[in-house]
Design a protein around this motif. Structure first.
Motif, PDB file in Angstrom:
ATOM      1  N   MET A  79      45.455  44.267  40.481  1.00 11.13           N
ATOM      2  CA  MET A  79      45.268  43.793  39.111  1.00 11.13           C
ATOM      3  C   MET A  79      44.103  42.805  39.073  1.00 11.13           C
ATOM      4  O   MET A  79      44.097  41.804  39.790  1.00 11.13           O
ATOM      5  CB  MET A  79      46.542  43.098  38.648  1.00 11.13           C
ATOM      6  N   THR A  80      43.118  43.067  38.264  1.00 12.91           N
ATOM      7  CA  THR A  80      41.990  42.160  38.170  1.00 12.91           C
ATOM      8  C   THR A  80      42.392  40.908  37.406  1.00 12.91           C
ATOM      9  O   THR A  80      43.303  40.915  36.582  1.00 12.91           O
ATOM     10  CB  THR A  80      40.806  42.835  37.447  1.00 12.91           C
ATOM     11  N   GLU A  81      41.669  39.824  37.686  1.00 14.36           N
ATOM     12  CA  GLU A  81      41.970  38.580  36.987  1.00 14.36           C
ATOM     13  C   GLU A  81      41.728  38.728  35.485  1.00 14.36           C
ATOM     14  O   GLU A  81      42.418  38.132  34.679  1.00 14.36           O
ATOM     15  CB  GLU A  81      41.106  37.447  37.562  1.00 14.36           C
ATOM     16  N   ILE A  82      40.739  39.532  35.098  1.00 11.02           N
ATOM     17  CA  ILE A  82      40.464  39.738  33.672  1.00 11.02           C
ATOM     18  C   ILE A  82      41.662  40.412  33.002  1.00 11.02           C
ATOM     19  O   ILE A  82      42.139  39.966  31.959  1.00 11.02           O
ATOM     20  CB  ILE A  82      39.184  40.581  33.481  1.00 11.02           C
ATOM     21  N   ASN A  83      42.172  41.481  33.605  1.00 11.73           N
ATOM     22  CA  ASN A  83      43.326  42.169  33.025  1.00 11.73           C
ATOM     23  C   ASN A  83      44.553  41.266  33.003  1.00 11.73           C
ATOM     24  O   ASN A  83      45.317  41.250  32.044  1.00 11.73           O
ATOM     25  CB  ASN A  83      43.643  43.438  33.816  1.00 11.73           C
ATOM     26  N   LYS A  84      44.749  40.524  34.076  1.00  9.41           N
ATOM     27  CA  LYS A  84      45.893  39.626  34.144  1.00  9.41           C
ATOM     28  C   LYS A  84      45.833  38.600  33.024  1.00  9.41           C
ATOM     29  O   LYS A  84      46.816  38.341  32.333  1.00  9.41           O
ATOM     30  CB  LYS A  84      45.929  38.932  35.501  1.00  9.41           C
ATOM     31  N   LEU A  85      44.641  38.017  32.819  1.00  7.93           N
ATOM     32  CA  LEU A  85      44.476  37.023  31.772  1.00  7.93           C
ATOM     33  C   LEU A  85      44.704  37.649  30.403  1.00  7.93           C
ATOM     34  O   LEU A  85      45.394  37.081  29.552  1.00  7.93           O
ATOM     35  CB  LEU A  85      43.077  36.413  31.854  1.00  7.93           C
ATOM     36  N   ALA A  86      44.154  38.845  30.186  1.00 12.32           N
ATOM     37  CA  ALA A  86      44.298  39.493  28.888  1.00 12.32           C
ATOM     38  C   ALA A  86      45.760  39.789  28.576  1.00 12.32           C
ATOM     39  O   ALA A  86      46.249  39.527  27.473  1.00 12.32           O
ATOM     40  CB  ALA A  86      43.472  40.779  28.858  1.00 12.32           C
ATOM     41  N   MET A  96      56.170  45.724  30.472  1.00 14.35           N
ATOM     42  CA  MET A  96      56.089  46.763  31.502  1.00 14.35           C
ATOM     43  C   MET A  96      54.664  46.995  31.998  1.00 14.35           C
ATOM     44  O   MET A  96      54.449  47.234  33.191  1.00 14.35           O
ATOM     45  CB  MET A  96      56.690  48.075  30.994  1.00 14.35           C
ATOM     46  N   LEU A  97      53.673  46.931  31.106  1.00 13.81           N
ATOM     47  CA  LEU A  97      52.297  47.158  31.553  1.00 13.81           C
ATOM     48  C   LEU A  97      51.819  46.010  32.431  1.00 13.81           C
ATOM     49  O   LEU A  97      51.158  46.225  33.453  1.00 13.81           O
ATOM     50  CB  LEU A  97      51.365  47.339  30.357  1.00 13.81           C
ATOM     51  N   GLU A  98      52.172  44.792  32.074  1.00 12.31           N
ATOM     52  CA  GLU A  98      51.780  43.647  32.883  1.00 12.31           C
ATOM     53  C   GLU A  98      52.421  43.717  34.276  1.00 12.31           C
ATOM     54  O   GLU A  98      51.776  43.423  35.288  1.00 12.31           O
ATOM     55  CB  GLU A  98      52.162  42.339  32.190  1.00 12.31           C
ATOM     56  N   TRP A  99      53.688  44.142  34.337  1.00 15.69           N
ATOM     57  CA  TRP A  99      54.347  44.312  35.639  1.00 15.69           C
ATOM     58  C   TRP A  99      53.658  45.408  36.457  1.00 15.69           C
ATOM     59  O   TRP A  99      53.414  45.259  37.651  1.00 15.69           O
ATOM     60  CB  TRP A  99      55.823  44.644  35.455  1.00 15.69           C
ATOM     61  N   SER A 100      53.337  46.519  35.805  1.00 16.69           N
ATOM     62  CA  SER A 100      52.671  47.609  36.513  1.00 16.69           C
ATOM     63  C   SER A 100      51.342  47.138  37.106  1.00 16.69           C
ATOM     64  O   SER A 100      51.037  47.395  38.277  1.00 16.69           O
ATOM     65  CB  SER A 100      52.434  48.781  35.564  1.00 16.69           C
ATOM     66  N   GLU A 101      50.559  46.450  36.296  1.00 17.15           N
ATOM     67  CA  GLU A 101      49.272  45.934  36.762  1.00 17.15           C
ATOM     68  C   GLU A 101      49.463  44.950  37.912  1.00 17.15           C
ATOM     69  O   GLU A 101      48.784  45.016  38.944  1.00 17.15           O
ATOM     70  CB  GLU A 101      48.551  45.248  35.599  1.00 17.15           C
ATOM     71  N   ALA A 102      50.423  44.028  37.758  1.00 10.98           N
ATOM     72  CA  ALA A 102      50.627  42.988  38.766  1.00 10.98           C
ATOM     73  C   ALA A 102      51.109  43.557  40.094  1.00 10.98           C
ATOM     74  O   ALA A 102      50.833  42.997  41.158  1.00 10.98           O
ATOM     75  CB  ALA A 102      51.630  41.962  38.249  1.00 10.98           C
ATOM     76  N   LEU A 103      51.817  44.683  40.041  1.00 10.63           N
ATOM     77  CA  LEU A 103      52.369  45.288  41.257  1.00 10.63           C
ATOM     78  C   LEU A 103      51.438  46.329  41.867  1.00 10.63           C
ATOM     79  O   LEU A 103      51.841  47.085  42.752  1.00 10.63           O
ATOM     80  CB  LEU A 103      53.735  45.905  40.945  1.00 10.63           C
ATOM     81  N   GLY A 104      50.222  46.403  41.360  1.00  9.77           N
ATOM     82  CA  GLY A 104      49.225  47.277  41.969  1.00  9.77           C
ATOM     83  C   GLY A 104      48.961  48.567  41.223  1.00  9.77           C
ATOM     84  O   GLY A 104      48.434  49.516  41.803  1.00  9.77           O
TER      85      GLY A 104
END
Length: 276
Positions: free
Chosen positions: A1-8, A129-137
């Protein structure tokens, strides 16, 4: 997960009443999940927060509950559901979702071997759910196609399945349990955590306070019962399933050891109540 996506994702609107996150927008006037008659708009009106704000004021608690790693937010937030981590040969399956992601939780899950897939029972628990998916790779998110209309964003991580049963791993199947929602889903862990297997039914089957009786509702907060036809349809989906344990959506709600018989008796009890 990129920092940009995480922040968004950490800054998009999250409904305070139901915990649903709405990726891709900076502002919403209302929450479609709460407008539906199965849910409700909070008594003080529609209010919004963000995942980052929830993470700053809440902790994700981990606990072994009858052999299954369980996660929930402390203090309680929104609907208050719990999530589960089901160990499999190729990594964990995350069943259900929480309204926020924390670095501490992601680090702890990584130490357990990581997550290979997320699966969710129905729209009330889509949450972040999308944030979890991104955070878990970038792990896939499995949802029943009958509830696709409730997904408000596009993502390459979404996987819509159809029919009555979907094999997620060698030991885990997703099973269609319609009634509460048309696409309501359960997770059947065929050989765990104890011999005889376990069913995680979301809100398709709700465990009562004495943990020996279950109920089946169209709306739990608004007390709209499941009708005869829907009950018969749901029972026909549950009857072929083999399980000893049942893990409900909320803290403390599990039936351990004789769950299938208790659920069968609950269907009889509920039908008798409908008939007066």
């Amino acid at each position: 997960m990129t920092e940009i996506n995480k922040l968004a994702l950490s800054r998009v609107p999250v409904c305070v009443t139901c915990g649903t996150q709405y990726p891709g927008v900076e502002h919403r006037d209302d929450c479609p999940v709460c407008r539906d008659e199965r849910q409700f708009v909070g008594w003080d009106g529609q209010r919004w927060t963000t995942s980052a704000e929830v993470a700053a004021s809440h902790e994700i608690r981990f606990e072994d509950v009858a052999g299954v790693t369980t996660l929930w937010l402390v203090p309680r937030f929104a609907i208050g559901q719990r999530a589960f981590l089901i160990p499999q040969a190729d990594g964990l399956v995350m069943w259900e979702c929480l309204p926020t992601v924390t670095d501490a939780a992601v680090e702890r899950i990584a130490g357990m071997g990581g997550v290979q897939a997320i699966a969710i029972s129905h729209p009330h628990f889509y949450s972040a759910m999308l944030e979890w998916s991104e955070a878990l790779g970038g792990v896939p998110i499995y949802l029943h196609e009958a509830d696709e209309e409730w997904v408000t964003f596009d993502s390459p991580f979404l996987r819509f399945w159809s029919g009555d049963r979907f094999q997620l791993t060698d030991a885990v199947d997703l099973v269609h349990l319609p009634g509460h929602f048309e696409g309501s889903t359960g997770l059947l862990w065929k050989n765990g955590p104890r011999p005889g297997g376990s069913l995680f039914p979301g809100d398709a089957i709700q465990i009562g306070m004495d943990r020996r009786i279950a109920s089946f509702m169209y709306s739990y907060p608004n007390a709209i019962p499941l009708g005869r036809k829907s009950l018969t349809r749901l029972k026909a989906k549950v009857d072929p399933l083999e399980f000893k344990d049942l893990y409900g959506s909320f803290e403390g709600k599990q039936m351990i050891g004789d769950a299938k018989a208790l659920v069968e008796a609950s269907f009889v009890r509920y039908k008798a109540a409908l008939e007066g």
